[in-house]
Motif scaffolding. Structure first.
Motif, PDB file in Angstrom:
ATOM      1  N   ARG A  37     -12.308   2.422  39.877  1.00 13.17           N
ATOM      2  CA  ARG A  37     -11.689   3.738  40.062  1.00 13.17           C
ATOM      3  C   ARG A  37     -12.300   4.717  39.079  1.00 13.17           C
ATOM      4  O   ARG A  37     -12.486   4.416  37.895  1.00 13.17           O
ATOM      5  CB  ARG A  37     -10.183   3.657  39.860  1.00 13.17           C
ATOM      6  N   TRP A  38     -12.580   5.927  39.588  1.00 12.29           N
ATOM      7  CA  TRP A  38     -13.193   6.965  38.779  1.00 12.29           C
ATOM      8  C   TRP A  38     -12.392   8.252  38.902  1.00 12.29           C
ATOM      9  O   TRP A  38     -11.921   8.595  39.986  1.00 12.29           O
ATOM     10  CB  TRP A  38     -14.640   7.216  39.223  1.00 12.29           C
ATOM     11  N   TYR A  39     -12.216   8.946  37.781  1.00 12.06           N
ATOM     12  CA  TYR A  39     -11.435  10.176  37.734  1.00 12.06           C
ATOM     13  C   TYR A  39     -12.326  11.360  37.370  1.00 12.06           C
ATOM     14  O   TYR A  39     -13.148  11.267  36.443  1.00 12.06           O
ATOM     15  CB  TYR A  39     -10.319  10.087  36.688  1.00 12.06           C
ATOM     16  N   ASP A  40     -12.169  12.456  38.087  1.00 10.18           N
ATOM     17  CA  ASP A  40     -12.795  13.708  37.675  1.00 10.18           C
ATOM     18  C   ASP A  40     -12.111  14.156  36.386  1.00 10.18           C
ATOM     19  O   ASP A  40     -10.896  14.341  36.344  1.00 10.18           O
ATOM     20  CB  ASP A  40     -12.635  14.767  38.764  1.00 10.18           C
ATOM     21  N   THR A  41     -12.885  14.327  35.306  1.00  7.21           N
ATOM     22  CA  THR A  41     -12.283  14.609  34.007  1.00  7.21           C
ATOM     23  C   THR A  41     -11.672  15.996  33.927  1.00  7.21           C
ATOM     24  O   THR A  41     -10.903  16.281  32.996  1.00  7.21           O
ATOM     25  CB  THR A  41     -13.333  14.467  32.899  1.00  7.21           C
ATOM     26  N   VAL A  42     -11.970  16.879  34.878  1.00  6.28           N
ATOM     27  CA  VAL A  42     -11.391  18.229  34.876  1.00  6.28           C
ATOM     28  C   VAL A  42     -10.200  18.311  35.814  1.00  6.28           C
ATOM     29  O   VAL A  42      -9.104  18.744  35.423  1.00  6.28           O
ATOM     30  CB  VAL A  42     -12.453  19.275  35.248  1.00  6.28           C
ATOM     31  N   THR A  43     -10.365  17.895  37.048  1.00  7.86           N
ATOM     32  CA  THR A  43      -9.286  18.017  38.037  1.00  7.86           C
ATOM     33  C   THR A  43      -8.341  16.825  38.023  1.00  7.86           C
ATOM     34  O   THR A  43      -7.212  16.932  38.511  1.00  7.86           O
ATOM     35  CB  THR A  43      -9.879  18.164  39.441  1.00  7.86           C
ATOM     36  N   GLY A  44      -8.781  15.684  37.506  1.00  7.28           N
ATOM     37  CA  GLY A  44      -7.958  14.481  37.516  1.00  7.28           C
ATOM     38  C   GLY A  44      -7.966  13.740  38.838  1.00  7.28           C
ATOM     39  O   GLY A  44      -7.340  12.682  38.957  1.00  7.28           O
ATOM     40  N   ARG A  45      -8.677  14.220  39.826  1.00  7.33           N
ATOM     41  CA  ARG A  45      -8.704  13.554  41.112  1.00  7.33           C
ATOM     42  C   ARG A  45      -9.414  12.203  40.988  1.00  7.33           C
ATOM     43  O   ARG A  45     -10.408  12.080  40.269  1.00  7.33           O
ATOM     44  CB  ARG A  45      -9.438  14.423  42.131  1.00  7.33           C
ATOM     45  N   SER A  46      -8.893  11.190  41.689  1.00  6.07           N
ATOM     46  CA  SER A  46      -9.457   9.850  41.588  1.00  6.07           C
ATOM     47  C   SER A  46     -10.299   9.524  42.816  1.00  6.07           C
ATOM     48  O   SER A  46     -10.041  10.019  43.919  1.00  6.07           O
ATOM     49  CB  SER A  46      -8.346   8.813  41.432  1.00  6.07           C
ATOM     50  N   TYR A  47     -11.306   8.657  42.594  1.00 12.06           N
ATOM     51  CA  TYR A  47     -12.190   8.177  43.647  1.00 12.06           C
ATOM     52  C   TYR A  47     -12.352   6.671  43.477  1.00 12.06           C
ATOM     53  O   TYR A  47     -12.302   6.151  42.353  1.00 12.06           O
ATOM     54  CB  TYR A  47     -13.562   8.847  43.566  1.00 12.06           C
ATOM     55  N   GLU A  48     -12.574   5.990  44.583  1.00 17.64           N
ATOM     56  CA  GLU A  48     -12.759   4.546  44.551  1.00 17.64           C
ATOM     57  C   GLU A  48     -14.217   4.207  44.847  1.00 17.64           C
ATOM     58  O   GLU A  48     -14.810   4.713  45.797  1.00 17.64           O
ATOM     59  CB  GLU A  48     -11.856   3.842  45.565  1.00 17.64           C
ATOM     60  N   GLY A  49     -14.789   3.361  44.006  1.00 14.94           N
ATOM     61  CA  GLY A  49     -16.141   2.878  44.226  1.00 14.94           C
ATOM     62  C   GLY A  49     -16.140   1.389  44.532  1.00 14.94           C
ATOM     63  O   GLY A  49     -15.111   0.723  44.352  1.00 14.94           O
ATOM     64  N   PRO A  50     -17.233   0.849  45.040  1.00 14.99           N
ATOM     65  CA  PRO A  50     -18.510   1.531  45.232  1.00 14.99           C
ATOM     66  C   PRO A  50     -18.504   2.406  46.476  1.00 14.99           C
ATOM     67  O   PRO A  50     -17.776   2.142  47.429  1.00 14.99           O
ATOM     68  CB  PRO A  50     -19.498   0.368  45.385  1.00 14.99           C
ATOM     69  N   GLY A  51     -19.300   3.423  46.437  1.00 20.27           N
ATOM     70  CA  GLY A  51     -19.394   4.324  47.572  1.00 20.27           C
ATOM     71  C   GLY A  51     -19.983   5.652  47.160  1.00 20.27           C
ATOM     72  O   GLY A  51     -20.326   5.884  45.996  1.00 20.27           O
ATOM     73  N   ARG A  52     -20.084   6.535  48.121  1.00 18.32           N
ATOM     74  CA  ARG A  52     -20.678   7.850  47.920  1.00 18.32           C
ATOM     75  C   ARG A  52     -19.617   8.899  48.180  1.00 18.32           C
ATOM     76  O   ARG A  52     -18.973   8.895  49.226  1.00 18.32           O
ATOM     77  CB  ARG A  52     -21.866   8.040  48.860  1.00 18.32           C
TER      78      ARG A  52
END
Length: 792
Positions: free
Chosen positions: A677-692
Motif C-alpha cells: 500500500r502506498w499513500y500520496d504524502t500530500v493528499t493522503g490517498r492510498s493506492y495498492e501495488g503492484p500496478g500502474r
C-alpha cells in the motif's frame, strides 16, 4: 618550429572536429592555441612505443589443476586461470597469473578464502569450485560459468582472447559474456540516458566534465561495475582494471512458442591491464552489502551536507547569493566558494549560518615563481611525459601540471596543500577540476605515472580522480581529526565512495563544449537533461556510491529555450531535493524566475529540511549495509519485470517513492508501484501495488508516495525529531530504522529499530531494543488513516 610547419599544423588541426573555433580567436590567440596543440601532438612522439605487430592467442585446452584455499588454479595450454571464493561468497578470478592485488578498487585487504570451497573435477574434462552461496564451473576450453546453489547459470564468460605486441608490452583483450534472456543491465557509473542500460556500446573511460550519458556519452565518473538483474537472480561484476575500454551490451529475447531464447550479451574490450574480475550474487541488498565490504564502506557526510548547498562562484557572487537566501527566508546550509573571497565573504556566511566549501582544482599553473609549482618540481611530484619532464595539460591553456596522486608520498604532500587551500574557515572541499582524468585534449601516452611498479597515464587516467579524492580526504582528516571530512569530486572510479560523494552537472550546461543552446534542459538530442541526472545518481548508487547528486548546471538557464523556462527551473529543484546531494545554483536563482518559482522553491527547500533526519539515517545505513540512498523501484522485487523497465521514478530509502516530472507541460503522470500500500504524502490517498496508477503532479509539487507500514524520521515544528508513521493495511506489519544524528564527529551511530502493526483499527508503534520492546520516547504521528491520526 618554422612558419611552414606551423601553417601546416593549423590547417590540419582545423580539420579536426571542434577546432573550427580557432577562426573566432584573435590573431595572437589563435596562434598561441595552434602552438599549444602542435606541442601536445609532438608530445606523443615521446610516449610509449607503438604496439607494432601483435600475436593473438586463446587459453587452449585444459592441461591440469591445483587446489588452493577457496578454489585453485586451472591450467590451460597457453594460460592459467586462478579462482578464489571469499568467505562472504564473492568470487574472484584472474587470467595469466593475475591476483586481486594491487587494486585501485578494493577498499582493504583481500577477504579470506571460504574454507569450505574446494576445487573438484567437473563433467567433460572441466573443473568447478562449489560453495554454499555460489558455484563456479570452468569448461575444458576456458569458459567460466557462475551458477546459483541450485545450478541455474547467471552468467557465462566465453574463453577470452588476447592480442599481445610481439615486441612486448601490455596486452589488450576481449571477453564475451552471455546472461539470461530476460536479464537487464544496470550500473557502469550511470552511463545511460536511463537507469537501465539499453543496447549500445559504452565507453569505460573518463572523458571530461558533464553529466554521464549513454553510449560514448561524456562523463568524468566511470567504473567497470555492472549489476545484472534477471528472474533467476541478481549479480554484480567488477572488472578490476583501470585501463580504458568499451563494453557492448545487447539485451536478450525470450522465444515465443517453439522459438529459442536469445541470451543477453556483453562484449568487453580493454586496452590493457590484468584480466581479472569479482562477481557477487544474491538479492540486490546482499549484493551491494558484499560489494561494500570489498570496495570499502562509503564515507558519511556531515549532517549539514545533507541540507541545501549552492554551487556559487567568487566572493561577490557568494555574498549576493547568501544575502538573497537570507532575505527571502530560504534554507541554505552551505555555499561553494571558488577563487577565494576574503574575510568579508566568511563573515557574511557566518552571520547567515551558512558554511563555506572551498572549490579546489588539482591543476597547478606551471610558471616560475609559483611556490606550489617550485616545491612540486623540487619533490618530483608532478606526472611526467615520455622524456621524464613534467607533463602539461589543460584543454585551453596547456600551462598546467598535475600532482602524481597515485604515489603515496605525493598524495600526502598534495593532500596537505588541498586542506590548506580549503582554509581555516572552510567546512569542506569540492574537487571541481578533473585533473588529467578529465582532459580530453591531453595525450594519454604522454603521461607517465611512476606509482609503485610504474606505468603510464593510460592505466592511471580513470583512477586519477579517485586518487585525488583520497589525497584531499586524508588531508582534511589530518587538518581536522575530530571532524568527518566533507569532499565532493567531479571525477572518480570504483571505490571513490570511500572518500566522499560524486557531483555531476545537469545536461544542458555549456561548460565542456559538448552542450549548447540546442540541448534543452528537458531533453537534448541524445541525453535527456533531468532524466540523465536521475540516471547517473541511480547508476552510481548501484556501483556503491550512495552520496551523489546533480546541480550547479543550467548554463542555458538564462537563455531562451526549455532549459531556461521557469517550469524547468522548478522541476529541477523538485527532483534535486530528493537526491542525496542537493545542489542549487548555476543559473537563475529562485527569486529571479518569478513569484511562482520562488513559492515553489520555498516549499521544496523546506521539505528538504523537514526530511533531513531521514537523509541522515539513509547515509549511515548506506555505510553500514551498502544499500544506496536512492534505489530503483525494483530494489525489493527484482523479479518484477515491469519494475525493471521503470526508469522515471525511484525509491528514497525503503519508505518513499518519488516520481519526478521529467517532461514539460505534465500535470498528471503514471507511476509504477511495487507491491504494498502506498499513500500520496500530500493528499493522503492510498493506492495498492503492484500496478500502474495515475497521480496528480501540479506545478508546485511532484508526486511522492509513502509505503504503508514505514517509519520516516522528520524534523518537527520544534526542531526535534519525530516519527512519521504510515499506517499498514489491516492485519499487516511494517517497521523502519532511525539513526539519530551523531554530530559531525566520529561518534558511533546508534540504530533505533521500530515495529509497526495494525490491530483493532489502531496503529501500534513499538521500539525494538536488546532488552525488549518498549513504547518509543520520540513523538509519533500516524498518517494514512483519518481515525489513526496521532495514535500509537
Amino acid at each position: 618550429m618554422d612558419g611552414c610547419e606551423l601553417v601546416c599544423s593549423v590547417r590540419s588541426l582545423r580539420r579536426l572536429r571542434g577546432l573550427g573555433r580557432l577562426r573566432g580567436f584573435g590573431a595572437r590567440r589563435g596562434l598561441r592555441a595552434a602552438r599549444r596543440l602542435w606541442r601536445r601532438r609532438r608530445t606523443d612522439v615521446w610516449g610509449p612505443a607503438p604496439r607494432g605487430a601483435e600475436r593473438a592467442r586463446v587459453p587452449g585446452p585444459v592441461s591440469g589443476a591445483e587446489a588452493l584455499p577457496g578454489g585453485g588454479v586451472v591450467r590451460f595450454a597457453r594460460s592459467e586461470l586462478r579462482i578464489r571464493i571469499a568467505a562472504g561468497g564473492a568470487v574472484f578470478w584472474g587470467w595469466d597469473g593475475a591476483g586481486p592485488e594491487p587494486s585501485y578498487g578494493l577498499g582493504g585487504p583481500v577477504p579470506e578464502a571460504d574454507p569450505r570451497a574446494g576445487l573438484e573435477p567437473d563433467t567433460d574434462g572441466g573443473w568447478r569450485v562449489v560453495s554454499r552461496r555460489v558455484t563456479v564451473a570452468v569448461s575444458r576450453y576456458g569458459a567460466v560459468e557462475v551458477r546459483t546453489p541450485g545450478g541455474v547459470v547467471l552468467r557465462r564468460d566465453l574463453p577470452p582472447r588476447w592480442w599481445e605486441p610481439v615486441g612486448g608490452g601490455p596486452a589488450r583483450w576481449l571477453l564475451r559474456t552471455e546472461v539470461a534472456a530476460d536479464a537487464r543491465f544496470f550500473g557502469l557509473g550511470g552511463r545511460g540516458p536511463g537507469p537501465r542500460l539499453r543496447d549500445g556500446t559504452y565507453h569505460l573511460g573518463n572523458t571530461g566534465q558533464g553529466p554521464a550519458g549513454g553510449a560514448d556519452g561524456p562523463g568524468a565518473v566511470t567504473m567497470p561495475v555492472q549489476m545484472v538483474v534477471a528472474d533467476a537472480g541478481t549479480h554484480l561484476v567488477f572488472h578490476d582494471t583501470a585501463w580504458d575500454g568499451r563494453v557492448a551490451l545487447r539485451e536478450g529475447a525470450e522465444g515465443g512458442g517453439s522459438g529459442h531464447d536469445r541470451p543477453g550479451t556483453a562484449a568487453l574490450r580493454m586496452e590493457g591491464g590484468p584480466l581479472r574480475c569479482w562477481v557477487v550474487v544474491g538479492t540486490p541488498a546482499r549484493v551491494l552489502a558484499r560489494w561494500s565490504r570489498l570496495s570499502g564502506p562509503a564515507a558519511v557526510p556531515p549532517s549539514w551536507a545533507l541540507g541545501v548547498q549552492h554551487s556559487g562562484g567568487g566572493g561577490a557572487e557568494v555574498r549576493r547569493v547568501v544575502a538573497g537566501y537570507r532575505e527571502r527566508g530560504l534554507p541554505l546550509s552551505a555555499v561553494h566558494l571558488a577563487g577565494g573571497g576574503g574575510a568579508e565573504t566568511g563573515r557574511a556566511a557566518a552571520e547567515a549560518g551558512v558554511r563555506l566549501v572551498a572549490v579546489v582544482d588539482p591543476a597547478v599553473r606551471a610558471e616560475r615563481g609559483n611556490p606550489v609549482y617550485e616545491e612540486g618540481r623540487r619533490l618530483g611530484a608532478f606526472v611526467r611525459d615520455g622524456r621524464g619532464r613534467g607533463g602539461r595539460g589543460g584543454p585551453w591553456s596547456g600551462g598546467y601540471v598535475y600532482p602524481d596522486v597515485t604515489d603515496p608520498a605525493v598524495r600526502r604532500w598534495w593532500g596537505g596543500l588541498c586542506a590548506e587551500w580549503s582554509g581555516a574557515g572552510s567546512a569542506g572541499v569540492v574537487l571541481a577540476g578533473n585533473g588529467p582524468s578529465g582532459e580530453p585534449g591531453a595525450p594519454r601516452s604522454a603521461w607517465q605515472v611512476p606509482a609503485g611498479r610504474g606505468g603510464d597515464h593510460r592505466e592511471a587516467r580513470n583512477a586519477y580522480g579517485s586518487a585525488a579524492a583520497r589525497a584531499g580526504y586524508e588531508g582534511l582528516r589530518r587538518l581536522r581529526p575530530g571532524e568527518r571530512p566533507f569532499l565532493l569530486s567531479r571525477a572518480g572510479w570504483a571505490g571513490m565512495q570511500r572518500y566522499g560523494g560524486a557531483w555531476v552537472g545537469w545536461a544542458g550546461e555549456d561548460r565542456s563544449g559538448w552542450a549548447g543552446d540546442e540541448r534543452s534542459g528537458w531533453a537534448g538530442d541524445d541525453w535527456p537533461g533531468l532524466r540523465a541526472a536521475l540516471s547517473v545518481v541511480l547508476g552510481l548508487g548501484l556501483c556503491g556510491v550512495p552520496f551523489a547528486g546533480a546541480g550547479g548546471g543550467g548554463g542555458v538557464a538564462g537563455r531562451s529555450g526549455g532549459g531556461g523556462s521557469p517550469e524547468w527551473c522548478l522541476r529541477r529543484l523538485q527532483l534535486g531535493a530528493y537526491l542525496p546531494l542537493f545542489l542549487t545554483g548555476g543559473g537563475r536563482e529562485p527569486w529571479e524566475s518569478g513569484p511562482v518559482v520562488l513559492d515553489g522553491a520555498r516549499a521544496v527547500l523546506r521539505e528538504r529540511e523537514r526530511l533531513r533526519p531521514y537523509l541522515v539515517t539513509l547515509a549511515h545505513v548506506a555505510r553500514l549495509t551498502g544499500s544506496p540512498c536512492v534505489r530503483p523501484v525494483w530494489w525489493g522485487a527484482p523479479e518484477d519485470r515491469a519494475l525493471r523497465d521503470c526508469g522515471d521514478a525511484f525509491l528514497l530509502g525503503d519508505a518513499l517513492l518519488v516520481a519526478p516530472v521529467l517532461e514539460p507541460g505534465v500535470e498528471r503522470r503514471a507511476v509504477r508501484l511495487p507491491r504494498g500500500r502506498w499513500y500520496d504524502t500530500v493528499t493522503g490517498r492510498s493506492y495498492e501495488g503492484p500496478g500502474r496508477v495515475v497521480v496528480e503532479a501540479p506545478p508546485e509539487r511532484i508526486p511522492v508516495l509513502a509505503r504503508g507500514g514505514s517509519v520516516v524520521p522528520v524534523r518537527g515544528a520544534d526542531g526535534g525529531v519525530e516519527l512519521e508513521v504510515w499506517a499498514p493495511p489491516a492485519g499487516r506489519k511494517g517497521g523502519g530504522l532511525v539513526v539519530p544524528d551523531p554530530g559531525d564527529g566520529w561518534a558511533r551511530a546508534e540504530v533505533e529499530r521500530y515495529a509497526v502493526r495494525s490491530a483493532g483499527g489502531r496503529v501500534v508503534v513499538k521500539q525494538v531494543r536488546g532488552d525488549g520492546v518498549v513504547v518509543p520516547v520520540r513523538p509519533v504521528r500516524v498518517r494514512g488513516t483519518a481515525a489513526g491520526e496521532g495514535q500509537r
